[in-house]
Design a protein around this motif. Structure first.
Motif: not given
Length: 179
Positions: A165-174, A159-161
């Motif tokens: 990944l959302h931030r780094r790979l998909w540029k989504e700051n969830v 979950h934390a990872l």
């Protein structure tokens, strides 16, 4: 400065949801630290210091998971959406976390009751002691509590990872929705 809402909104989680999330994350970190210490170094003074609260903390986390679930259901239509394929995976992952947060301590409570030993978290007489054991109540936790606990640890780490990944790979700051 804009005030932070208590309730969830489509843009971010409210103060109550974030309080549940981060407060429970801290309690789970303590819970997992005790379990990992016990597995890693066995029964020592340090393990007893950290792990001595395991039963009471597990009960506390069960109560908090139930309250958090009720709060989440009450805010379901207001919460941030999880669209697309990643969103479906997030819903499944969150569902697994919630299920494990309820099943694991429930198994421990069943074992505790079956053991005949009293259980008085925070001095509250939740389960009285008795002279006899009920073996069938102890078996499910003996078989699954340990393994499901470490499964929860792995799922929480995933979950934390995923937030990274959302931030780094998909540029989504969830993560910003929960921070």
């Amino acid at each position: 400065m804009r005030s932070t809402p208590w309730r969830d909104t489509p843009e971010r989680y409210g103060l109550v949801s974030r309080g549940f999330h981060w407060g429970m994350a801290a309690l789970f970190a303590w819970q997992f630290a005790g379990a990992l210490l016990y597995v890693g170094i066995g029964d020592t003074a340090v393990t007893r210091l950290v792990g001595g609260s395991h039963f009471t903390l597990g009960f506390t986390l069960l109560v908090l998971a139930l309250l958090r679930g009720l709060w989440g259901v009450a805010n379901l239509k207001r919460r941030p959406r999880h669209p697309g394929r990643h969103g479906r995976a997030a819903v499944i992952g969150h569902g697994a976390i919630y299920a494990l947060m309820i099943v694991i301590p429930s198994l421990a409570l069943l074992r505790q009751y079956g053991s005949g030993k009293p259980f008085t978290p925070y001095g509250l007489p939740l389960m009285p002691g008795r002279d006899s054991k009920i073996e069938w109540m102890m078996i499910p936790a003996d078989l699954f509590h340990y393994w499901l606990g470490f499964t929860l640890l792995i799922v929480v780490m995933g979950h934390a990872l995923m937030s990274v990944l959302h931030r780094r790979l998909w540029k989504e700051n969830v993560l910003a929705r929960m921070a």
